[in-house]
Design an enzyme around this catalytic site. Structure first.
Site, mmCIF file in Angstrom:
data_model
loop_
_atom_site.group_PDB
_atom_site.id
_atom_site.type_symbol
_atom_site.label_atom_id
_atom_site.label_comp_id
_atom_site.label_asym_id
_atom_site.label_seq_id
_atom_site.Cartn_x
_atom_site.Cartn_y
_atom_site.Cartn_z
ATOM 1 C CD GLN A 1 -8.291 5.281 -20.283
ATOM 2 O OE1 GLN A 1 -7.500 4.937 -19.436
ATOM 3 N NE2 GLN A 1 -8.762 6.535 -20.146
ATOM 4 C CB SER B 1 -12.860 8.963 -26.160
ATOM 5 O OG SER B 1 -13.107 8.970 -24.634
ATOM 6 C CG ASP C 1 -15.875 8.754 -18.455
ATOM 7 O OD1 ASP C 1 -15.317 8.263 -17.397
ATOM 8 O OD2 ASP C 1 -15.391 8.925 -19.514
HETATM 9 C C1 S3P Z 1 -11.845 6.294 -21.933
HETATM 10 C C2 S3P Z 1 -12.005 5.154 -21.372
HETATM 11 C C3 S3P Z 1 -12.686 5.139 -20.094
HETATM 12 C C4 S3P Z 1 -13.142 6.597 -19.701
HETATM 13 C C5 S3P Z 1 -12.216 7.744 -19.922
HETATM 14 C C6 S3P Z 1 -11.783 7.973 -21.174
HETATM 15 C C7 S3P Z 1 -11.104 6.337 -23.148
HETATM 16 O O1 S3P Z 1 -11.498 4.819 -19.162
HETATM 17 O O2 S3P Z 1 -13.353 6.414 -18.105
HETATM 18 O O3 S3P Z 1 -12.513 8.848 -19.409
HETATM 19 O O4 S3P Z 1 -10.977 7.212 -23.972
HETATM 20 O O5 S3P Z 1 -11.008 5.138 -23.777
HETATM 21 P P1 S3P Z 1 -11.232 3.338 -19.049
HETATM 22 O O6 S3P Z 1 -10.884 2.538 -20.181
HETATM 23 O O7 S3P Z 1 -10.285 3.141 -18.000
HETATM 24 O O8 S3P Z 1 -12.587 2.577 -18.351
#
Ligand code: S3P
Length: 430
Positions: free
Chosen positions: A171, A25, A316
């Protein structure tokens, strides 16, 4: 057997000291914010894996000068409004983070651009970002009223919105905050539970006018972002597989150095500790992103009840937690994990399939998962469902099963952790 299959032999113990590649991330966000900042951004311990390389390639195609040497990335920022219309559509592979966050950045750019991805990415819901970005003023088209990629976006002049997000999704939050850098007025996002806050921390580091108050984050346009030098902490989500492996092994002692321990990401550590896990957390750096060393020793695990509010902080890591639960004495319940169904694959289905094949007692009811341990897992033919986290989680289950297992296709680990099997081998005692 395909070329990409992997045989896993049972192991006894996990011992050693490891350092993990950079957090996925944070690596994505560092390239993104470096690209739209003024000056140079140097990123050390960048995650050199397919997903983050998709982000890098996209920004190169948007006219940003980016160099990669080993795990160090140098970005010559294009500055605000400095991105260029790409010559062709941007192919983003398997990376949902790239697509959702990039849409937020492109919403502020006055050119048309199409984003596409592989089969999995083309099935993932995008309305959660395209709808608020449309409300801000971006024009976005795509299948099912811009829910599914390929998506064509034409950004430009935006206005701030107050977005109440139904899902606790970093996200979604990040995409809207990135668009907010270009929006007139004030942009805010309120989430039902706190999701990872890497975007907020990094936006602040680069100089944005951003503030958080509980579950609400507000951003105002106007301040230009300035490039920064940074070191990405080790990936706590990658660490989760090794942590569970060390707990399950006999006489294990594993040291994981320099892992990110931002508290919006350490939900799984808390849950495992409640399950009786012997995990020592030694904080080393308390900077823009906290970093710690972990020491994990073999532990007899109890079951856990994981509430809906705990899902965002462990999202995750849930596949790895399901493996821990299969070996814990009693019933583990994971409540409200529906977001797992819209990951790179439906991870409730993929984990249920594999754990059931190995003889574990696991069932799902809607978005809840119930696991009755302790199972005696039996090696079997397993499937990654072409999902990196399913592949890594079932590899750990296979390590503590009674016979060898074969996983059909593990090439998907390259999306987030190409070194996974080498590091796993280096600490496995047979
Ligand atoms: C992430 C947010 C999470 C996570 C993904 C990475 C990010 O998803 O599951 O692997 O880097 O912002 P969501 O925002 O859809 O929950």
């Amino acid at each position: 057997m395909s070329n990409n299959s992997k045989t896993i032999n049972p192991a006894k113990s996990i011992r050693g000291e490891i350092v993990l590649p950079g957090d996925k991330s944070i690596s994505h966000r560092a390239v993104m914010l470096g690209s739209i900042s003024e000056g140079v951004t140097k990123i050390e311990n960048f995650l050199n894996a397919e997903d983050c390389l998709s982000t890098m390639a996209a920004f190169k195609n948007l006219g940003v000068g980016i160099g990669l040497s080993g795990s160090t990335v140098t970005v010559n920022g294009a500055g605000s409004g400095g991105l260029k219309k790409p010559a062709a559509e941007l192919y983003l592979g398997n990376s949902g983070t790239t697509m959702r966050l990039l849409l937020g950045i492109l919403a502020g750019e006055d050119f048309e651009c199409t984003l596409s991805g592989d089969d999995s990415l083309s099935r993932r819901p995008m309305k959660r970002v395209t709808e608020p970005l449309r409300q801000m003023g971006a024009r976005i088209e795509g299948r099912d009223d811009a829910d599914l990629a390929p998506l064509t976006i034409h950004g430009g002049r935006l206005k701030g919105i107050d977005h109440i997000s139904p899902a606790a999704s970093a996200q979604v939050k990040s995409s809207i905050l990135f668009a907010g850098l270009h929006a007139d007025g004030v942009t805010s996002v309120t989430e039902p539970f706190k999701s990872r806050d890497h975007s907020e921390r990094m936006l602040k580091l680069f100089g944005a006018d951003i503030a958080s108050d509980g579950l609400k984050t507000t951003i105002k346009k106007g301040r230009s972002l300035k490039g920064k030098n940074m070191r990405v902490p080790g990936d706590i989500s990658g660490a989760a597989f090794f942590i569970v492996a060390a707990l399950l092994g006999e006489d294990s002692e594993l040291v994981i150095k320099d892992v990110g321990c931002n508290k919006t990401r350490t939900g799984a550590l808390e849950i495992l500790k409640e399950m009786g896990a012997n995990i020592e957390i030694n904080k080393k750096i308390d900077g823009w992103e906290p970093v710690c060393d972990l020491i994990i020793r073999s532990s007899k695990l109890r079951p856990a009840t994981i509430e809906r509010s705990e899902i965002p902080g462990s999202i995750d890591e849930l596949p790895a937690l399901m493996i821990a639960a299969a070996f814990a004495e009693g019933q583990t319940v994971i409540k409200g994990a529906g977001e797992l169904r819209v990951k790179e694959t439906d991870r409730i289905r993929s984990m249920q399939h594999n754990l059931s094949r190995m003889g574990a007692v696991i069932r799902s009811k809607g978005d809840d998962v119930v696991i009755d341990g302790p199972g005696k897992l039996i090696g079997s033919d397993l499937s990654s469902f072409r999902d990196h986290r399913t592949a890594m989680a079932v590899s750990i289950a296979a390590l503590f099963a009674s016979e060898k297992s074969v996983i059909d296709d593990v090439s998907c680990v390259n999306t987030s952790f190409p070194e996974f099997f080498n590091i796993l081998k280096s600490v496995s005692i047979y």
